[in-house]
Design a protein around this motif. Structure first.
Motif, PDB file in Angstrom:
ATOM      1  N   THR A 177       0.833  -1.190   0.000  1.00  0.00           N
ATOM      2  CA  THR A 177       0.000   0.000   0.000  1.00  0.00           C
ATOM      3  C   THR A 177       0.874   1.248   0.000  1.00  0.00           C
ATOM      4  O   THR A 177       2.062   1.197   0.334  1.00  0.00           O
ATOM      5  CB  THR A 177      -0.914   0.036   1.233  1.00  0.00           C
ATOM      6  OG1 THR A 177      -0.104   0.197   2.402  1.00  0.00           O
ATOM      7  CG2 THR A 177      -1.735  -1.244   1.340  1.00  0.00           C
ATOM      8  N   GLN A 178       0.289   2.363  -0.353  1.00  0.00           N
ATOM      9  CA  GLN A 178       1.033   3.625  -0.316  1.00  0.00           C
ATOM     10  C   GLN A 178       1.486   3.957   1.100  1.00  0.00           C
ATOM     11  O   GLN A 178       2.600   4.456   1.301  1.00  0.00           O
ATOM     12  CB  GLN A 178       0.150   4.750  -0.863  1.00  0.00           C
ATOM     13  CG  GLN A 178      -0.134   4.662  -2.341  1.00  0.00           C
ATOM     14  CD  GLN A 178      -1.200   5.643  -2.774  1.00  0.00           C
ATOM     15  OE1 GLN A 178      -2.380   5.432  -2.515  1.00  0.00           O
ATOM     16  NE2 GLN A 178      -0.800   6.707  -3.421  1.00  0.00           N
ATOM     17  N   ILE A 179       0.634   3.689   2.080  1.00  0.00           N
ATOM     18  CA  ILE A 179       1.001   3.968   3.473  1.00  0.00           C
ATOM     19  C   ILE A 179       2.213   3.149   3.879  1.00  0.00           C
ATOM     20  O   ILE A 179       3.143   3.650   4.523  1.00  0.00           O
ATOM     21  CB  ILE A 179      -0.193   3.693   4.404  1.00  0.00           C
ATOM     22  CG1 ILE A 179      -1.308   4.712   4.146  1.00  0.00           C
ATOM     23  CG2 ILE A 179       0.243   3.735   5.862  1.00  0.00           C
ATOM     24  CD1 ILE A 179      -2.565   4.460   4.951  1.00  0.00           C
ATOM     25  N   GLU A 180       2.242   1.872   3.473  1.00  0.00           N
ATOM     26  CA  GLU A 180       3.396   1.025   3.796  1.00  0.00           C
ATOM     27  C   GLU A 180       4.666   1.551   3.135  1.00  0.00           C
ATOM     28  O   GLU A 180       5.746   1.540   3.745  1.00  0.00           O
ATOM     29  CB  GLU A 180       3.129  -0.407   3.358  1.00  0.00           C
ATOM     30  CG  GLU A 180       2.111  -1.139   4.222  1.00  0.00           C
ATOM     31  CD  GLU A 180       1.780  -2.518   3.693  1.00  0.00           C
ATOM     32  OE1 GLU A 180       1.749  -3.464   4.490  1.00  0.00           O
ATOM     33  OE2 GLU A 180       1.559  -2.645   2.460  1.00  0.00           O
ATOM     34  N   PHE A 181       4.547   2.000   1.902  1.00  0.00           N
ATOM     35  CA  PHE A 181       5.722   2.527   1.211  1.00  0.00           C
ATOM     36  C   PHE A 181       6.299   3.730   1.946  1.00  0.00           C
ATOM     37  O   PHE A 181       7.511   3.840   2.148  1.00  0.00           O
ATOM     38  CB  PHE A 181       5.362   2.899  -0.227  1.00  0.00           C
ATOM     39  CG  PHE A 181       6.506   3.515  -1.000  1.00  0.00           C
ATOM     40  CD1 PHE A 181       7.666   2.796  -1.231  1.00  0.00           C
ATOM     41  CD2 PHE A 181       6.417   4.813  -1.482  1.00  0.00           C
ATOM     42  CE1 PHE A 181       8.728   3.364  -1.937  1.00  0.00           C
ATOM     43  CE2 PHE A 181       7.463   5.384  -2.185  1.00  0.00           C
ATOM     44  CZ  PHE A 181       8.617   4.651  -2.424  1.00  0.00           C
TER      45      PHE A 181
END
Length: 304
Positions: free
Chosen positions: A236-240
Motif C-alpha cells: 500500500t502507499q502507506i506502507e511505502f
C-alpha cells in the motif's frame, strides 16, 4: 538551466501568476512549457501572446498524458514539474542548482518546499497565508516573509514541484497512464525511481513555492489511485511511506542488500487487498474507463 513543465486546465488567473513569478524570481534563464487541457478560458490566446512554448488538447487528457507530452518537448536535461496554482519565490532555481551540485548522481528526486494556508498534518509544508486566490494574493508580504521559516533540506519525498533528470523520466516511463487522470501518479513515480535504485529523495529548503491548493483536482472525477498502486506494486502507499522511505535515514541509507526495505516485497496487507480488488473490480483500469476510455483521442496542437 531547467525546463519547467506546467499542465493547466482552464485556470488562466492562476497560470498567469505562476508564469509571471517564474519570470520575475528565477536567477537563471529557464524554459517554460505549458500544456493546455482545453484552454477555452482565454489560456490559449494568452500563452500565444506571451510567446510561451505550449501544447494543447481539445479536452482534458489528465496529468499523466499532458506532463509526459511536455517532458518529451523539453530542451534541458533537468525538468521541473509544477502545478499552475503555485507561485515561485526568489532564487527557487538557485536552491535546486545547489542541490544538484551536492550529489554525485543524476538518479535523484528533488522537491520544492511548499507554503500553504492550510497544511493539515504535513510537517514538510510551511503554514503561511498570503491569500487563497490570485485576486487576494499578497505578493509583497509573500516576498518579505517566505523565508521566515529557517528550515533547511529534508530527506524525504513530497509532491510537486518535482525536479528530475529527463533521462530517468524517459527510461522509467514518466507518469503511468493507468493512474489517469492523475491521483497517486506521484507515488507511482516515486516507486519507479526507488526500484531503479534512487536513494536520494530531498525536499529542498531554499526552493520555496506558495501553493493555493488543489484548484484543478477538485473539478474532476478522481481515480482511486491507492487501489491501482497496491494492484501494481503489492504494497500500500502507506506502507511505502512508513517503511521504505524512512529506511533512507538508517546508517546504510537503504543502499545495502541487508536492508529489508532495499527492494519492494509484497506485504500481507497488499496481497489481501490485491485479491479483494481483483475479485470485485476491474483494476487497474476501471477508473480510467470511467473517466475517459480513450483519453488520447482528440485534437492535439502545439506552438511557439
Amino acid at each position: 538551466m531547467f525546463s519547467i513543465v506546467i499542465p493547466s486546465w482552464n485556470n488562466l488567473a492562476y497560470l498567469k501568476l505562476c508564469v509571471e513569478s517564474l519570470k520575475k524570481h528565477s536567477k537563471f534563464e529557464n524554459e517554460i512549457l505549458v500544456h493546455l487541457n482545453d484552454g477555452s478560458d482565454g489560456s490559449l490566446e494568452w500563452v500565444k501572446a506571451q510567446g510561451i512554448k505550449y501544447t494543447q488538447s481539445d479536452k482534458n487528457v489528465g496529468v499523466c498524458l499532458s506532463v509526459n507530452h511536455l517532458v518529451a518537448q523539453a530542451s534541458h536535461d533537468w525538468v521541473l514539474y509544477m502545478n499552475d496554482d503555485m507561485v515561485a519565490s526568489p532564487g527557487w532555481d538557485a536552491g535546486f542548482i545547489d542541490a544538484i551540485a551536492s550529489v554525485d548522481s543524476d538518479l535523484v528526486m528533488f522537491f520544492g518546499t511548499l507554503i500553504q494556508p492550510e497544511i493539515g498534518k504535513n510537517a514538510n509544508m510551511i503554514k503561511q497565508n498570503f491569500g487563497e486566490t490570485p485576486e487576494t494574493f499578497d505578493e509583497a508580504q509573500f516576498l518579505a516573509q517566505c523565508m521566515y521559516d529557517k528550515r533547511g533540506d529534508v530527506e524525504g519525498a513530497a509532491s510537486q514541484p518535482t525536479l528530475v533528470h529527463r533521462k530517468w523520466w524517459s527510461m522509467l516511463g514518466g507518469y503511468s497512464l493507468e493512474f489517469s487522470p492523475g491521483m497517486s501518479s506521484d507515488d507511482d513515480l516515486l516507486m519507479k525511481f526507488w526500484v531503479a535504485g534512487c536513494r536520494t529523495f530531498r525536499i529542498v529548503g531554499k526552493s520555496r513555492f506558495y501553493h493555493f491548493g488543489c484548484k484543478s483536482t477538485g473539478r474532476i472525477k478522481h481515480n482511486l489511485g491507492g487501489r491501482i498502486f497496491v494492484m501494481k506494486w503489492g504494497v500500500t502507499q502507506i506502507e511505502f511511506h512508513r517503511l521504505y522511505m524512512p529506511s533512507l535515514r538508517k546508517p546504510d541509507a537503504g543502499k545495502t542488500v541487508n536492508n529489508p526495505h532495499n527492494f519492494v516485497r509484497g506485504s500481507w496487507l497488499g496481497k489481501l487487498r490485491r485479491v479483494g480488488y481483483a475479485l470485485r473490480f476491474n483494476y487497474p483500469l476501471e477508473d480510467i474507463e470511467a473517466w475517459d476510455p480513450m483519453p488520447g483521442q482528440g485534437k492535439w496542437n502545439s506552438g511557439n
